[in-house]
Structure formats: C-alpha cells, structure tokens
Scaffold this motif. Structure first.
Motif, mmCIF file in Angstrom:
data_model
loop_
_atom_site.group_PDB
_atom_site.id
_atom_site.type_symbol
_atom_site.label_atom_id
_atom_site.label_comp_id
_atom_site.label_asym_id
_atom_site.label_seq_id
_atom_site.Cartn_x
_atom_site.Cartn_y
_atom_site.Cartn_z
ATOM 1 N N TYR A 266 44.531 59.123 11.300
ATOM 2 C CA TYR A 266 44.101 58.713 12.635
ATOM 3 C C TYR A 266 44.226 57.203 12.752
ATOM 4 O O TYR A 266 44.367 56.494 11.762
ATOM 5 C CB TYR A 266 42.676 59.179 12.956
ATOM 6 C CG TYR A 266 41.606 58.839 11.946
ATOM 7 C CD1 TYR A 266 41.185 57.527 11.733
ATOM 8 C CD2 TYR A 266 40.980 59.851 11.222
ATOM 9 C CE1 TYR A 266 40.196 57.223 10.817
ATOM 10 C CE2 TYR A 266 39.979 59.553 10.299
ATOM 11 C CZ TYR A 266 39.585 58.247 10.106
ATOM 12 O OH TYR A 266 38.595 57.950 9.202
ATOM 13 N N ASP A 267 44.205 56.747 13.996
ATOM 14 C CA ASP A 267 44.352 55.309 14.241
ATOM 15 C C ASP A 267 43.075 54.564 13.870
ATOM 16 O O ASP A 267 41.968 55.069 14.107
ATOM 17 C CB ASP A 267 44.670 55.051 15.715
ATOM 18 C CG ASP A 267 46.048 55.552 16.106
ATOM 19 O OD1 ASP A 267 46.891 55.716 15.203
ATOM 20 O OD2 ASP A 267 46.274 55.791 17.310
ATOM 21 N N PRO A 268 43.174 53.379 13.312
ATOM 22 C CA PRO A 268 41.976 52.575 13.029
ATOM 23 C C PRO A 268 41.206 52.273 14.315
ATOM 24 O O PRO A 268 41.807 52.066 15.371
ATOM 25 C CB PRO A 268 42.542 51.292 12.416
ATOM 26 C CG PRO A 268 43.924 51.638 11.980
ATOM 27 C CD PRO A 268 44.409 52.691 12.918
ATOM 28 N N LEU A 269 39.908 52.286 14.211
ATOM 29 C CA LEU A 269 39.059 51.985 15.364
ATOM 30 C C LEU A 269 38.527 50.567 15.192
ATOM 31 O O LEU A 269 37.574 50.329 14.447
ATOM 32 C CB LEU A 269 37.916 52.997 15.468
ATOM 33 C CG LEU A 269 37.010 52.882 16.688
ATOM 34 C CD1 LEU A 269 37.796 53.122 17.976
ATOM 35 C CD2 LEU A 269 35.849 53.868 16.595
ATOM 36 N N ARG A 270 39.140 49.620 15.896
ATOM 37 C CA ARG A 270 38.814 48.208 15.690
ATOM 38 C C ARG A 270 37.389 47.867 16.066
ATOM 39 O O ARG A 270 36.779 46.959 15.520
ATOM 40 C CB ARG A 270 39.776 47.339 16.508
ATOM 41 C CG ARG A 270 41.255 47.609 16.263
ATOM 42 C CD ARG A 270 41.682 47.303 14.848
ATOM 43 N NE ARG A 270 43.112 47.533 14.637
ATOM 44 C CZ ARG A 270 43.701 47.472 13.462
ATOM 45 N NH1 ARG A 270 42.980 47.207 12.375
ATOM 46 N NH2 ARG A 270 44.998 47.704 13.349
ATOM 47 N N SER A 271 36.831 48.603 17.014
ATOM 48 C CA SER A 271 35.500 48.266 17.530
ATOM 49 C C SER A 271 34.388 49.087 16.885
ATOM 50 O O SER A 271 33.275 49.151 17.405
ATOM 51 C CB SER A 271 35.463 48.480 19.045
ATOM 52 O OG SER A 271 35.812 49.814 19.369
#
Length: 342
Positions: A266-271
């Motif tokens: 999955y895509d990294p969640l920056r927030s």
C-alpha cells in the motif's frame, strides 16, 4: 482531448451504432433472474425492484425478524471490507462465514443451491465488477461434481443514507452481476430502503452484519467481536490506496483449508502521525461515511490501523518479505486461526 474530438466529429455515424450495440449487449446479458423470471431490464434501485417484484419485501422482513447472533471465533471465517472468501458445507475448518460493520457497504453472497458452495464478499464500491465475476467463478468451481443446482444471489446491508452511497452501490452490484454470462437468481435484497430504520432522529441500518451457517445453509443477522488475525494490516490496504487497494481480495485457500493474507503493498501515509494526534471525535467525523452510526470499536480499530501503517509504511518490505503470504491454520483444540510458519 484528441480522443474526444475524434468521437465528436463522427457523432452522426457512431451514435446510432453505439445505441444498437448497447441494445444488443443488454439483450445478450440479461442473466439476473427475479422471482424465477429472466429480467428484461436490471433494476438498479430497490424501489424499482419492489415495484415489479414486491415479494422481495417479505424475504427481507424474514431476515430482519431474526435476533442478531454474537458469533465467536471458533469455526468462523470472517470477511472484512473489500475481501471475499468461499467455502463448502463439508469444509472441516469453517462452519460459519460472515461479515459485519456494513453501514453504507453491502454484503454479497453467491450460493450454489445444489452443492451448498458459497462465496461471501464485503463490497464498498471498489472492484465490484471483477469481484462479482470472481465470486461466481469460485462458487462454480467448488460446486463441480456435486448435484446440479442454480446460482443464487443475496444482498444484505446498506441503508437510505443522506449521500445515497448505498443506493449507488446497489446499482453497481446489480449491473455487475447482470452483465455476466451465468444466470443467477436474486433471492434476497435486504438493503437500502428495505434495511432502513426511520423511527429515530435520522435513518439507520437495521442489519449491519450477517452470518451463513454452511451446514444448515441458513443466513442470519450477526455480530463478530473477533474479526480474525491481522485486522489492522487488512484494513490498511483499503484505507491507504496502492496497487492492490481497489481489489476485493480472496482470503481463503480452499485447497489447503487455510486463511491467507496478502501479499500486497500500500502507499505510504505521510500524515499518519498527524492523524494519530487527533481526538476520537475528529477521527470519527472525518474517517467514516456514517459517523453517528459506527459501533463502539470503530475508532479503536482505526487507531490500531494507523499505528500499524506508522510502523510499516512499506509492507512489501517489512510485512511480506520475498512476497510471501501469511497463512493461518485452524487449531483443533481452540477452533481459532493459528499462524503457520513455512
């Protein structure tokens, strides 16, 4: 833009041809059976379904009349949001298959009447057409060699929510099955307006979870306090986005009778750090389509998921090294899923 201009410049020729093609496609793909009759047109709303076939109201009422059962982990195959699984009545590892926490989502069941083979999925609007085809194919595969029967379709969940999320999802599901080549009988549609309580200050779903007893072939309202292993990881896939995020994943390997999780990324969640600093109320209001209707464990599960994402921003590296799935076998003593190390 060039593609659009191409079609516009030839509209007088192509529009009639497209219309004829669409009419032909609808004629060859009428495979949803309503009350034993092949549907000329696929109803895309519960209201349209009831207008032509009011008997579906009685079938929904029969399900709603049952008291919800609290189902424990023993013998349970729990299907989370954007997942599917299939099983047969003689499966020694699974006695009940089910899902819950479906407020605007819809739980979909495909069953083969002769063998009792069943597929169950928790649809939220992503990957619907592909999952519908996969459910039918998997059910037919498990029914090979058993008595002849028909495919049956049952829909449970969703309600008349203010944004009409469930209505749009119902239409998407119906059209997805209607466009397949196999005939399938719609036997239950306990969703949208048929699953809406209107007595309170705002509409609410009457049933948000359902279980199916594989041996008895019985469907019933249900709640599942234990949702199986690695729920934060499974939830993260749908929350963050990424290569497999829109796919409805099959989580059960019928050949070896094991629960299978992944592999996926999955895509990294920056927030994520910022989200974890917010109050429970803030998370509830901003991460739910129906904040006033969520169960007490909703925020807790969200926080657990966010912490998992924080610890594993790249699951392909830290969670699924060498692209290996996680397998779980049913423990004969406890009846619960236990990890298998290969």
């Amino acid at each position: 833009m060039a593609f659009s201009m191409f079609w516009m410049s030839r509209s007088r020729l192509w529009v009639p041809l497209l219309f004829l093609a669409s009419q032909w496609f609808q004629r060859v793909s009428m495979v949803v059976v309503l009350n034993g009759v092949l549907a000329d047109e696929c109803p895309t709303s519960v209201r349209a379904l009831l207008a032509a076939h009011p008997g579906y109201r009685d079938a929904a009422a029969q399900l709603l009349a049952g008291a919800p059962r609290v189902v424990g982990p023993q013998g349970l195959l729990y299907v989370a949001q954007r997942e599917m699984a299939a099983a047969v009545p003689h499966d020694k590892n699974v006695t009940i298959i089910g899902s819950d926490d479906a407020t605007t989502c819809i739980i979909v069941i495909v069953k083969h009447s002769g063998s009792g083979a069943v597929s169950l999925a928790h649809f939220d609007g992503s990957g619907t057409a592909e999952a519908a085809a996969a459910m039918v194919a998997k059910t037919q595969q498990l029914a090979v060699g058993y008595p002849e029967g028909r495919l049956e379709l049952q829909l449970v969940g969703g309600f008349t929510d203010p944004h009409r999320y469930s209505d749009k999802l119902f239409a998407n599901i119906m059209l997805s099955f209607h466009r397949l080549t196999e005939e399938i009988d719609l036997t239950l549609a306990c969703c949208c307006e048929l699953n809406t309580a209107l007595g309170g200050s705002a509409p609410a779903p009457l049933v948000t979870g359902v279980g199916l007893d594989l041996r008895a072939g019985e469907i019933f309202p249900a709640n599942f306090p234990d949702k199986g292993p690695e729920l934060p990881l499974r939830s993260a896939r749908a929350f963050t986005g990424g290569p497999n995020s829109t796919q409805v994943l099959d989580i059960y390997d019928n050949g070896i009778g094991m629960l299978r999780i992944g592999p996926f990324n999955y895509d990294p969640l920056r927030s994520v750090d910022l989200w974890l600093q917010q109050s429970d109320e803030f998370i509830l209001q901003h991460l739910s389509t129906t904040p006033t209707l969520e169960p007490p464990h909703f925020v807790h599960n969200i926080r657990m998921m966010l912490k998992f994402i924080q610890q594993h921003p790249f699951p392909a590296v830290t969670v699924f090294p060498e692209n290996r799935a996680h397998y779980y076998r049913r423990d004969e003593q406890t009846g619960c899923w236990m990890p298998v190390r290969f």
